[in-house]
Write a protein that holds these residues in place. Structure first.
Motif, mmCIF file in Angstrom:
data_model
loop_
_atom_site.group_PDB
_atom_site.id
_atom_site.type_symbol
_atom_site.label_atom_id
_atom_site.label_comp_id
_atom_site.label_asym_id
_atom_site.label_seq_id
_atom_site.Cartn_x
_atom_site.Cartn_y
_atom_site.Cartn_z
ATOM 1 N N MET A 141 -17.035 -49.255 -34.204
ATOM 2 C CA MET A 141 -16.339 -49.983 -35.272
ATOM 3 C C MET A 141 -15.710 -51.261 -34.729
ATOM 4 S SD MET A 141 -14.787 -46.952 -37.658
ATOM 5 C CE MET A 141 -13.996 -48.117 -38.736
ATOM 6 N N MET A 142 -15.122 -51.183 -33.536
ATOM 7 C CA MET A 142 -14.519 -52.378 -32.935
ATOM 8 C C MET A 142 -15.598 -53.423 -32.643
ATOM 9 S SD MET A 142 -11.651 -50.640 -30.406
ATOM 10 C CE MET A 142 -11.711 -52.031 -29.322
ATOM 11 N N GLN A 143 -16.738 -52.992 -32.165
ATOM 12 C CA GLN A 143 -17.834 -53.907 -31.854
ATOM 13 C C GLN A 143 -18.313 -54.596 -33.129
ATOM 14 O OE1 GLN A 143 -21.367 -52.070 -30.285
ATOM 15 N NE2 GLN A 143 -22.229 -54.000 -29.595
ATOM 16 N N GLN A 144 -18.443 -53.836 -34.203
ATOM 17 C CA GLN A 144 -18.904 -54.416 -35.456
ATOM 18 C C GLN A 144 -17.895 -55.390 -36.031
ATOM 19 O OE1 GLN A 144 -20.140 -51.278 -38.044
ATOM 20 N NE2 GLN A 144 -22.148 -51.173 -37.071
ATOM 21 N N GLN A 145 -16.614 -55.077 -35.885
ATOM 22 C CA GLN A 145 -15.590 -55.986 -36.377
ATOM 23 C C GLN A 145 -15.629 -57.300 -35.608
ATOM 24 O OE1 GLN A 145 -11.974 -53.730 -36.075
ATOM 25 N NE2 GLN A 145 -12.345 -52.620 -37.989
ATOM 26 N N MET A 146 -15.859 -57.201 -34.293
ATOM 27 C CA MET A 146 -15.933 -58.421 -33.482
ATOM 28 C C MET A 146 -17.170 -59.233 -33.826
ATOM 29 S SD MET A 146 -14.376 -57.202 -29.753
ATOM 30 C CE MET A 146 -15.946 -57.125 -29.046
ATOM 31 N N MET A 147 -18.238 -58.553 -34.243
ATOM 32 C CA MET A 147 -19.482 -59.246 -34.586
ATOM 33 C C MET A 147 -19.488 -59.670 -36.042
ATOM 34 S SD MET A 147 -22.166 -56.839 -32.507
ATOM 35 C CE MET A 147 -23.593 -57.834 -32.907
ATOM 36 N N GLY A 148 -18.477 -59.245 -36.804
ATOM 37 C CA GLY A 148 -18.384 -59.630 -38.207
ATOM 38 C C GLY A 148 -19.307 -58.826 -39.102
ATOM 39 N N GLY A 149 -19.803 -57.702 -38.615
ATOM 40 C CA GLY A 149 -20.715 -56.873 -39.403
ATOM 41 C C GLY A 149 -19.962 -55.864 -40.231
ATOM 42 N N ALA A 150 -20.675 -55.287 -41.166
ATOM 43 C CA ALA A 150 -20.093 -54.248 -42.003
ATOM 44 C C ALA A 150 -20.028 -52.950 -41.214
ATOM 45 C CB ALA A 150 -20.928 -54.051 -43.260
ATOM 46 N N PRO A 151 -18.961 -52.159 -41.379
ATOM 47 C CA PRO A 151 -18.876 -50.884 -40.674
ATOM 48 C C PRO A 151 -19.974 -49.933 -41.160
ATOM 49 C CG PRO A 151 -17.030 -51.139 -42.192
ATOM 50 C CD PRO A 151 -17.800 -52.418 -42.213
ATOM 51 N N GLY A 152 -20.351 -49.039 -40.258
ATOM 52 C CA GLY A 152 -21.312 -48.009 -40.653
ATOM 53 C C GLY A 152 -22.666 -48.160 -40.010
ATOM 54 N N GLY A 153 -22.948 -49.268 -39.336
ATOM 55 C CA GLY A 153 -24.235 -49.424 -38.661
ATOM 56 C C GLY A 153 -24.270 -48.641 -37.381
ATOM 57 N N ALA A 154 -25.400 -48.615 -36.735
ATOM 58 C CA ALA A 154 -25.532 -47.934 -35.454
ATOM 59 C C ALA A 154 -26.080 -48.923 -34.446
ATOM 60 C CB ALA A 154 -26.444 -46.720 -35.590
ATOM 61 N N PRO A 155 -25.218 -49.802 -33.896
ATOM 62 C CA PRO A 155 -25.700 -50.831 -32.980
ATOM 63 C C PRO A 155 -26.217 -50.277 -31.666
ATOM 64 C CG PRO A 155 -23.321 -50.783 -32.966
ATOM 65 C CD PRO A 155 -23.773 -49.828 -34.017
ATOM 66 N N GLY A 156 -27.137 -50.994 -31.091
ATOM 67 C CA GLY A 156 -27.607 -50.649 -29.763
ATOM 68 C C GLY A 156 -28.251 -49.296 -29.649
ATOM 69 N N GLY A 157 -28.712 -48.744 -30.750
ATOM 70 C CA GLY A 157 -29.360 -47.444 -30.694
ATOM 71 C C GLY A 157 -28.378 -46.290 -30.542
ATOM 72 N N MET A 158 -27.081 -46.563 -30.636
ATOM 73 C CA MET A 158 -26.111 -45.485 -30.509
ATOM 74 C C MET A 158 -26.171 -44.621 -31.759
ATOM 75 S SD MET A 158 -24.537 -45.795 -27.636
ATOM 76 C CE MET A 158 -22.979 -44.946 -27.789
ATOM 77 N N PRO A 159 -26.110 -43.308 -31.596
ATOM 78 C CA PRO A 159 -26.208 -42.411 -32.746
ATOM 79 C C PRO A 159 -24.925 -42.400 -33.571
ATOM 80 C CG PRO A 159 -25.818 -41.153 -30.756
ATOM 81 C CD PRO A 159 -25.988 -42.582 -30.339
ATOM 82 N N GLY A 160 -25.068 -42.011 -34.804
ATOM 83 C CA GLY A 160 -23.928 -41.671 -35.621
ATOM 84 C C GLY A 160 -23.181 -42.796 -36.265
ATOM 85 N N GLY A 161 -23.813 -43.728 -36.894
ATOM 86 C CA GLY A 161 -23.073 -44.781 -37.575
ATOM 87 C C GLY A 161 -22.924 -44.487 -39.043
#
Length: 189
Positions: free
Chosen positions: A168-188
């Protein structure tokens, strides 16, 4: 009225009947042997040096113990692992290309059980009977009722809640919407 001319059948040589019965018996024995191949392998494997069998039937061998002073992963963790999965014939059906994050509860039961026995830096070889793997249905290149072998290295693990917070912190820094699964990490979710 027509007359049917009966043609007498020649008697069957008793030796042919013996061949038939022996052939049928061999076919039944071969079928039973094929059906229990994985069980026989695990029975023999359980006697191999260094192989431990758990109450569930999971078999493992510690190749590298890792840092035994660290705790082991729990159901609430995401493990970072390198792994290679093989069938009994030695054919690889899956292999990580780099350390892969896996939720401890998001894998087959035997793999999950093995992860919870390991320590950071540990390398294990594990053997899963079908009920601890993909069972009667199989999956993709894994045939039904397959006994599986995995080489697993536990690189690290983190609590799932901490991983979600980092995502969630990574997505906020990237300006993306919460709930994605960046970098192939499971569980978004």
């Amino acid at each position: 009225m027509s007359t049917v001319t009966a043609v007498p059948l020649r008697p069957v040589n008793p030796r042919y009947l013996i061949y038939l019965w022996v052939g049928l018996a061999l076919a039944v024995i071969a079928a039973v042997a094929l059906a229990t191949q994985g069980d026989d392998y695990l029975t023999r494997n359980a006697r191999a040096r260094g192989v431990v069998t758990t109450a569930s039937g999971l078999q493992y061998k510690v190749l590298t113990p890792g840092d035994v002073k660290t705790p082991s992963p729990t159901d609430a963790d995401i493990a970072l692992v390198n792994y290679e999965g093989k069938l009994l014939d030695g054919k690889t059906f899956d292999k990580s290309q780099r350390p892969t994050p896996l939720p401890v509860t998001g894998v087959v039961p035997g793999f999950s059980e093995a992860l919870k026995l390991m320590h950071k830096g540990g390398k294990y070889r594990i053997w899963l009977k079908p009920s601890l793997g993909y069972g009667e249905q199989g999956a993709g290149p894994i045939p039904p009722n397959s006994t599986l072998t995995f080489d697993v290295e536990l690189v690290d693990f983190l609590p799932e809640a901490q991983v979600r917070q980092m995502q969630m912190m990574q997505q906020q820094m990237m300006g993306g919407a919460p709930g994605g699964a960046p970098g192939g990490m499971p569980g978004g979710q």
